[in-house]
Design an enzyme around this catalytic site. Sequence first.
Site, mmCIF file in Angstrom:
data_model
loop_
_atom_site.group_PDB
_atom_site.id
_atom_site.type_symbol
_atom_site.label_atom_id
_atom_site.label_comp_id
_atom_site.label_asym_id
_atom_site.label_seq_id
_atom_site.Cartn_x
_atom_site.Cartn_y
_atom_site.Cartn_z
ATOM 1 N N SER A 141 -21.985 -50.705 9.255
ATOM 2 C CA SER A 141 -21.522 -52.351 10.256
ATOM 3 C C SER A 141 -22.252 -53.397 9.409
ATOM 4 O O SER A 141 -23.517 -52.847 8.669
ATOM 5 C CB SER A 141 -22.703 -52.464 12.059
ATOM 6 O OG SER A 141 -22.733 -53.704 12.024
ATOM 7 N N TYR A 153 -30.351 -49.830 16.722
ATOM 8 C CA TYR A 153 -29.282 -49.115 16.737
ATOM 9 C C TYR A 153 -28.823 -50.185 14.845
ATOM 10 O O TYR A 153 -28.113 -48.963 14.714
ATOM 11 C CB TYR A 153 -28.308 -49.929 17.806
ATOM 12 C CG TYR A 153 -26.816 -50.811 16.809
ATOM 13 C CD1 TYR A 153 -26.062 -49.104 17.342
ATOM 14 C CD2 TYR A 153 -26.918 -51.475 16.817
ATOM 15 C CE1 TYR A 153 -24.553 -49.276 16.939
ATOM 16 C CE2 TYR A 153 -25.340 -51.694 16.193
ATOM 17 C CZ TYR A 153 -23.988 -50.481 16.466
ATOM 18 O OH TYR A 153 -23.146 -50.397 14.971
ATOM 19 N N LYS A 161 -28.047 -47.299 11.376
ATOM 20 C CA LYS A 161 -26.644 -47.382 10.849
ATOM 21 C C LYS A 161 -27.128 -47.527 8.818
ATOM 22 O O LYS A 161 -26.481 -46.499 8.085
ATOM 23 C CB LYS A 161 -26.091 -48.505 10.626
ATOM 24 C CG LYS A 161 -25.347 -48.676 11.827
ATOM 25 C CD LYS A 161 -24.194 -47.432 11.997
ATOM 26 C CE LYS A 161 -23.503 -47.119 13.609
ATOM 27 N NZ LYS A 161 -22.455 -46.520 13.593
HETATM 28 P P1 NAD Z 1 -17.274 -46.827 21.814
HETATM 29 O O1 NAD Z 1 -18.774 -47.043 22.236
HETATM 30 O O2 NAD Z 1 -16.047 -47.311 22.866
HETATM 31 O O3 NAD Z 1 -17.637 -45.461 20.994
HETATM 32 C C1 NAD Z 1 -17.893 -44.470 20.587
HETATM 33 C C2 NAD Z 1 -17.257 -42.743 21.190
HETATM 34 O O4 NAD Z 1 -18.263 -41.958 20.665
HETATM 35 C C3 NAD Z 1 -17.734 -42.968 22.376
HETATM 36 O O5 NAD Z 1 -15.947 -42.861 23.313
HETATM 37 C C4 NAD Z 1 -17.981 -42.367 23.265
HETATM 38 O O6 NAD Z 1 -18.439 -41.417 24.433
HETATM 39 C C5 NAD Z 1 -18.549 -41.304 21.836
HETATM 40 N N1 NAD Z 1 -20.234 -40.771 21.400
HETATM 41 C C6 NAD Z 1 -21.432 -41.727 21.384
HETATM 42 N N2 NAD Z 1 -22.176 -40.831 21.156
HETATM 43 C C7 NAD Z 1 -21.817 -39.555 20.905
HETATM 44 C C8 NAD Z 1 -22.071 -38.228 20.535
HETATM 45 N N3 NAD Z 1 -23.278 -37.491 19.901
HETATM 46 N N4 NAD Z 1 -20.871 -36.985 20.619
HETATM 47 C C9 NAD Z 1 -19.665 -37.265 21.118
HETATM 48 N N5 NAD Z 1 -19.513 -38.318 20.943
HETATM 49 C C10 NAD Z 1 -20.293 -39.349 21.230
HETATM 50 O O7 NAD Z 1 -17.687 -47.689 20.452
HETATM 51 P P2 NAD Z 1 -17.121 -48.156 18.858
HETATM 52 O O8 NAD Z 1 -16.828 -49.762 19.458
HETATM 53 O O9 NAD Z 1 -15.689 -47.487 18.756
HETATM 54 O O10 NAD Z 1 -17.597 -47.874 18.175
HETATM 55 C C11 NAD Z 1 -17.590 -46.894 16.669
HETATM 56 C C12 NAD Z 1 -18.215 -46.932 15.680
HETATM 57 O O11 NAD Z 1 -17.834 -47.847 14.881
HETATM 58 C C13 NAD Z 1 -20.146 -46.819 16.435
HETATM 59 O O12 NAD Z 1 -20.339 -45.910 15.950
HETATM 60 C C14 NAD Z 1 -20.503 -48.095 16.666
HETATM 61 O O13 NAD Z 1 -21.586 -48.163 15.951
HETATM 62 C C15 NAD Z 1 -19.555 -48.731 14.979
HETATM 63 N N6 NAD Z 1 -19.884 -50.167 15.184
HETATM 64 C C16 NAD Z 1 -19.176 -50.901 16.678
HETATM 65 C C17 NAD Z 1 -19.021 -52.107 15.979
HETATM 66 C C18 NAD Z 1 -18.545 -53.199 17.608
HETATM 67 O O14 NAD Z 1 -18.487 -54.093 17.701
HETATM 68 N N7 NAD Z 1 -17.680 -52.592 18.651
HETATM 69 C C19 NAD Z 1 -19.733 -52.771 15.204
HETATM 70 C C20 NAD Z 1 -19.812 -52.212 13.997
HETATM 71 C C21 NAD Z 1 -19.651 -50.634 14.248
HETATM 72 N N1 UFG Z 2 -23.049 -64.798 22.451
HETATM 73 C C1 UFG Z 2 -23.013 -65.464 23.512
HETATM 74 N N2 UFG Z 2 -22.873 -65.072 25.023
HETATM 75 C C2 UFG Z 2 -23.028 -64.103 24.788
HETATM 76 C C3 UFG Z 2 -22.705 -63.268 24.146
HETATM 77 C C4 UFG Z 2 -22.386 -63.442 22.211
HETATM 78 O O1 UFG Z 2 -23.447 -66.560 22.964
HETATM 79 O O2 UFG Z 2 -23.071 -63.739 26.585
HETATM 80 C C5 UFG Z 2 -22.611 -65.394 20.888
HETATM 81 C C6 UFG Z 2 -24.035 -64.291 20.655
HETATM 82 O O3 UFG Z 2 -25.147 -65.595 20.197
HETATM 83 C C7 UFG Z 2 -23.651 -64.965 18.375
HETATM 84 C C8 UFG Z 2 -21.771 -64.627 18.774
HETATM 85 O O4 UFG Z 2 -21.891 -64.676 20.764
HETATM 86 O O5 UFG Z 2 -23.875 -66.110 18.263
HETATM 87 C C9 UFG Z 2 -21.529 -62.973 18.895
HETATM 88 O O6 UFG Z 2 -22.209 -62.133 19.810
HETATM 89 P P1 UFG Z 2 -22.158 -60.936 19.967
HETATM 90 O O7 UFG Z 2 -23.267 -60.100 20.806
HETATM 91 O O8 UFG Z 2 -20.717 -60.789 20.549
HETATM 92 O O9 UFG Z 2 -21.658 -59.859 18.243
HETATM 93 P P2 UFG Z 2 -23.222 -59.775 17.478
HETATM 94 O O10 UFG Z 2 -22.550 -60.529 16.799
HETATM 95 O O11 UFG Z 2 -24.604 -60.293 18.071
HETATM 96 O O12 UFG Z 2 -23.592 -58.193 17.064
HETATM 97 C C10 UFG Z 2 -21.733 -57.305 16.814
HETATM 98 C C11 UFG Z 2 -22.580 -55.682 17.719
HETATM 99 C C12 UFG Z 2 -23.178 -55.137 16.529
HETATM 100 C C13 UFG Z 2 -23.325 -55.254 15.596
HETATM 101 C C14 UFG Z 2 -23.060 -56.710 14.874
HETATM 102 C C15 UFG Z 2 -22.265 -56.804 13.950
HETATM 103 O O13 UFG Z 2 -22.842 -55.996 18.776
HETATM 104 O O14 UFG Z 2 -23.923 -54.297 16.965
HETATM 105 O O15 UFG Z 2 -22.267 -57.274 15.474
HETATM 106 O O16 UFG Z 2 -20.657 -56.061 13.357
HETATM 107 F F1 UFG Z 2 -23.717 -54.711 15.103
#
Ligand code: NAD
Ligand code: UFG
Length: 334
Positions: free
Chosen positions: A124, A149, A153
């Site tokens: 991330s 979290y 990573k």
């Molecule tokens: P998500 O929660 O939709 O998908 C993750 C999946 O992993 C879920 O289906 C959950 O049930 C499963 N899971 C969690 N722990 C597990 C375990 N121990 N064993 C088996 N299954 C397990 O999340 P996503 O948005 O699809 O994210 C996927 C990956 O990308 C994650 O590692 C997340 O941290 C990373 N990531 C996501 C974002 C974002 O904003 N969505 C940003 C940066 C990184």
């Molecule tokens: N925000 C609001 N109101 C809300 C939610 C968010 O104003 O209800 C604003 C936040 O302050 C920020 C922007 O919208 O300025 C984006 O916020 P998000 O929560 O959507 O995303 P972040 O950038 O804070 O974090 C996300 C994921 C993290 C990841 C990161 C970088 O939640 O897991 O992107 O990949 F690590």
Amino acid sequence: MRILVTGGTGFIGSHTICELLARGYEVVVIDNLLNSSISCLEKIKEITGKEVKFYKGNVQNKELLTSIFKENKIEGVIHFAGLKAVGESVKKPILYYDNNLSSTLTLIEVMSEFNCKNLVFSSSATVYGNPEKLPLTEDCRIGGTTNPYGTTKLMIEQILQDVYVSDPEWSIAILRYFNPIGAHPSGLIGENPNGIPNNLMPYIVKVATGELPKLQIFGNDYNTKDGTGVRDYIHVVDLAKGHIKAIEKINNKTGIDCYNLGTGIGYSVLDLVRTFQEVNQIEIPYEIVKRRPGDVEAIYANPDYAKKELGWSAKKSIEEMCRDSYNYILKTKK
Ligand code: NAD
Ligand code: UFG
């Protein structure tokens, strides 16, 4: 080629599986369904006409993982499984360290035992902490994460670097995602978190459907063009395609490398709200409240390295992201 996708029924995993199947990969999935639903597999079949082999279980379960590797000739792994809620990780750090770190360790151990050393890992942009400079290049300083979290990573990236040093037969792509939003254009798969969403787009969508009364914008006193936070939003289908390029890359050579997967464009919270309103012709009531602790002011990628090394770049516009996010929810609610 047969790929094991951990966390494959989740948001990014499900979109990536569609891209893998469309390109003829065979897919095996493990997910404990903690944050997703099995019904997603039917939707994937509807989109692609193809099936995946599914194992319900925890990646921390070594016996289960071992049997998956015994039963299927796995040639590469995309490791999405993990817990991802920033706020929850602050309240439950042990859960996050345990789940995210130990599942990765178990996975690497079993992969090594079966001599499968091709791994794509979901990292991330959060690993950059407070950005050293913008746009962020992969060689920018990492660290200074503001929640458990993010620290998982960072730690997993370090673990993977150490694994590679100990055994240079590994081929590892670390993908640093910026802010994935949007949904599959079919409207069949997307993101629909339970309860009150933490992230901006899922929150906006719930305001649009009337499930929540108004959006709270966390601060309008940042040093940005309109005072609200700036992020690099990327369409989840573009992101999914990046994984195909990463799999192709690691299949051809050993090594370890990190890639930013973003568009390179920073949009403010107000930009996103306005675009969502225009594209979907719906009003999003909002109020400005105080800053959310731990938020950075602005963060966006320099995506040139992924373009050069993987031949990948994001194609979809912010308008498509807003349209597809809303379309998915409208279709799911029917
Ligand atoms: P998500 O929660 O939709 O998908 C993750 C999946 O992993 C879920 O289906 C959950 O049930 C499963 N899971 C969690 N722990 C597990 C375990 N121990 N064993 C088996 N299954 C397990 O999340 P996503 O948005 O699809 O994210 C996927 C990956 O990308 C994650 O590692 C997340 O941290 C990373 N990531 C996501 C974002 C974002 O904003 N969505 C940003 C940066 C990184
Ligand atoms: N925000 C609001 N109101 C809300 C939610 C968010 O104003 O209800 C604003 C936040 O302050 C920020 C922007 O919208 O300025 C984006 O916020 P998000 O929560 O959507 O995303 P972040 O950038 O804070 O974090 C996300 C994921 C993290 C990841 C990161 C970088 O939640 O897991 O992107 O990949 F690590």
